[in-house]
Design an enzyme around this catalytic site. Structure first.
Site, PDB file in Angstrom:
ATOM      1  N   MET A 237       0.796  -1.223   0.000  1.00 53.05           N
ATOM      2  CA  MET A 237       0.000   0.000   0.000  1.00 53.05           C
ATOM      3  C   MET A 237       0.832   1.278   0.000  1.00 53.05           C
ATOM      4  O   MET A 237       0.324   2.345  -0.313  1.00 53.05           O
ATOM      5  CB  MET A 237      -0.917   0.032   1.230  1.00 53.05           C
ATOM      6  N   TYR A 238       2.115   1.197   0.353  1.00 51.82           N
ATOM      7  CA  TYR A 238       2.916   2.413   0.440  1.00 51.82           C
ATOM      8  C   TYR A 238       3.037   3.076  -0.927  1.00 51.82           C
ATOM      9  O   TYR A 238       3.582   2.476  -1.869  1.00 51.82           O
ATOM     10  CB  TYR A 238       4.306   2.113   0.999  1.00 51.82           C
ATOM     11  N   SER A 239       2.507   4.284  -1.004  1.00 54.19           N
ATOM     12  CA  SER A 239       2.487   5.037  -2.264  1.00 54.19           C
ATOM     13  C   SER A 239       1.913   4.196  -3.397  1.00 54.19           C
ATOM     14  O   SER A 239       2.390   4.239  -4.536  1.00 54.19           O
ATOM     15  CB  SER A 239       3.892   5.544  -2.628  1.00 54.19           C
ATOM     16  N   ASN A 240       0.887   3.412  -3.039  1.00 53.92           N
ATOM     17  CA  ASN A 240       0.159   2.609  -4.038  1.00 53.92           C
ATOM     18  C   ASN A 240       1.094   1.733  -4.867  1.00 53.92           C
ATOM     19  O   ASN A 240       0.973   1.641  -6.081  1.00 53.92           O
ATOM     20  CB  ASN A 240      -0.664   3.526  -4.954  1.00 53.92           C
ATOM     21  N   GLY A 241       2.019   1.083  -4.205  1.00 54.98           N
ATOM     22  CA  GLY A 241       2.932   0.165  -4.885  1.00 54.98           C
ATOM     23  C   GLY A 241       4.246   0.775  -5.305  1.00 54.98           C
ATOM     24  O   GLY A 241       5.194   0.056  -5.639  1.00 54.98           O
TER      25      GLY A 241
END
Length: 350
Positions: free
Chosen positions: A60-64
């Site tokens: 999920m961090y920065s949407n991948g």
């Protein structure tokens, strides 16, 4: 670098880990404080050259984007067989059904997406980011174990759940012959010690190593109290930061921060080194996750490994602590909203 074992496994990791939530294209996550690939790569390279081999991220961090940046940098700067890549899953990655959670379908989909973004054919440590109360625990644990059997994952870990939930999971894994959680990634620092009540004793008893997130209390332990919210991260965390460090504990928090300053001055070192050295004094802690945005922060973290605190200094750092709300393991949005509503006058949990 002196490497340590992760829990009771044979896996050698550096006692400092890099938390890659800091790295991610700003237009895909956190525009104020996340660092794009151009700025992140030199930091990852510096960490590798300093002997750090442990890197943690999440889908999920920065949407991948964090996984993509970390994967490409490690491919260029490190030997894949030497580094330990940890990532997590559970939170929404796309709209619609099955775009989140810990169902078998979600797990099988998300591990392949993470492998693709990381550019590797296996993940060293695959962690559940939070519990998923909408999925039977047995379904989640069996699917995770299947990933180990398939060779896509080497070890399994958990993050931020209630101690009874972790105990139940460990029991089921042992009873069914499934791969067990070897690590717990929890919120633990001088300003957040509620895990000492149940989770840490459980991990010690079960041989589970802990990987600490927010070891510097979002920078509060790295600077004087007057500058506690000087970072862009602290200024934009909003309700979540208030939930972690509430106004109701401000007096004791300030006393702890002041104690960190006195101990740091006595040793002639940075405050961050003292806070990290305190964590290292705890046998359950395998490695703190350092979200470094400068090479100096990496150097300070490594330097903390040589700092030995006396018993008197440990007591000075710990004595001002008072109980506070234990939100660890909260995964239900309704419960989070209820906690946020109580923040202004939150009662201490003793």
């Amino acid at each position: 670098m002196r490497y340590v074992k992760l829990g009771t496994t044979g896996l050698d990791v550096s006692p400092i880990a890099i938390g890659a939530m800091t790295y991610g294209e700003p237009d895909r996550g956190h525009p104020v404080w996340s660092m794009g690939e151009k700025d992140a790569r030199p930091l990852i390279r510096h960490a590798v050259e300093a002997g750090i081999n442990f890197f943690d991220t999440a889908n999920m961090y920065s949407n991948g984007s964090s996984e993509e940046i970390l994967g490409r940098a490690l491919a260029d700067f490190a030997n894949r067989d030497d580094v330990v890549i940890a990532t997590k899953l559970r939170h929404p990655m796309r709209p619609g059904p099955n775009g989140k959670g810990l169902s078998r379908k979600a797990i099988m989909a998300e591990v392949d997406h993470s492998l693709r973004r990381l550019g590797t054919d296996y993940i060293d440590l695959y962690q559940v980011h939070r519990n998923d109360p909408s999925t039977p625990l047995e379904e989640t644990l069996e699917a995770l174990s299947d990933l180990v059997q398939a060779g896509k994952v080497r070890y399994l870990g958990a993050s931020s759940m209630r101690a009874w939930e972790m105990a139940k999971a460990l029991h089921l894994q042992k009873a069914r012959g499934w791969a067990r959680f070897v690590s717990m990634q929890d919120h633990y620092n001088l300003l957040a010690r509620e895990e000492e009540r149940e989770m840490i004793p459980l991990c010690l008893d079960e041989g589970v190593g802990t990987i600490v997130w927010s070891p510097l209390a979002r920078g509060r332990l790295a600077r004087a109290w007057a500058d506690a919210k000087a970072t862009s991260r602290a200024q934009t965390d909003g309700a979540f930061a208030d939930m972690l460090y509430t106004p109701s504990t401000e007096e004791s928090d300030r006393a702890i921060v002041d104690a960190v300053g006195r101990v740091a001055e006595a040793h002639g070192v940075k405050r961050a080194q003292v806070a990290l050295a305190w964590l290292r004094s705890k046998p359950v802690v395998t490695a703190p996750l350092v979200g470094a945005s400068t090479t100096q922060q990496i150097d300070d973290a490594v330097a903390s490994l040589d700092l030995e605190l006396t018993d008197a200094e440990l007591l000075e750092l710990e004595a001002p602590y008072t109980p506070r709300y234990d939100f660890q393991g909260v995964s239900d949005e309704a419960e989070l909203d209820a906690i946020r509503a109580r923040i202004p006058g939150m009662a201490l949990k003793g």
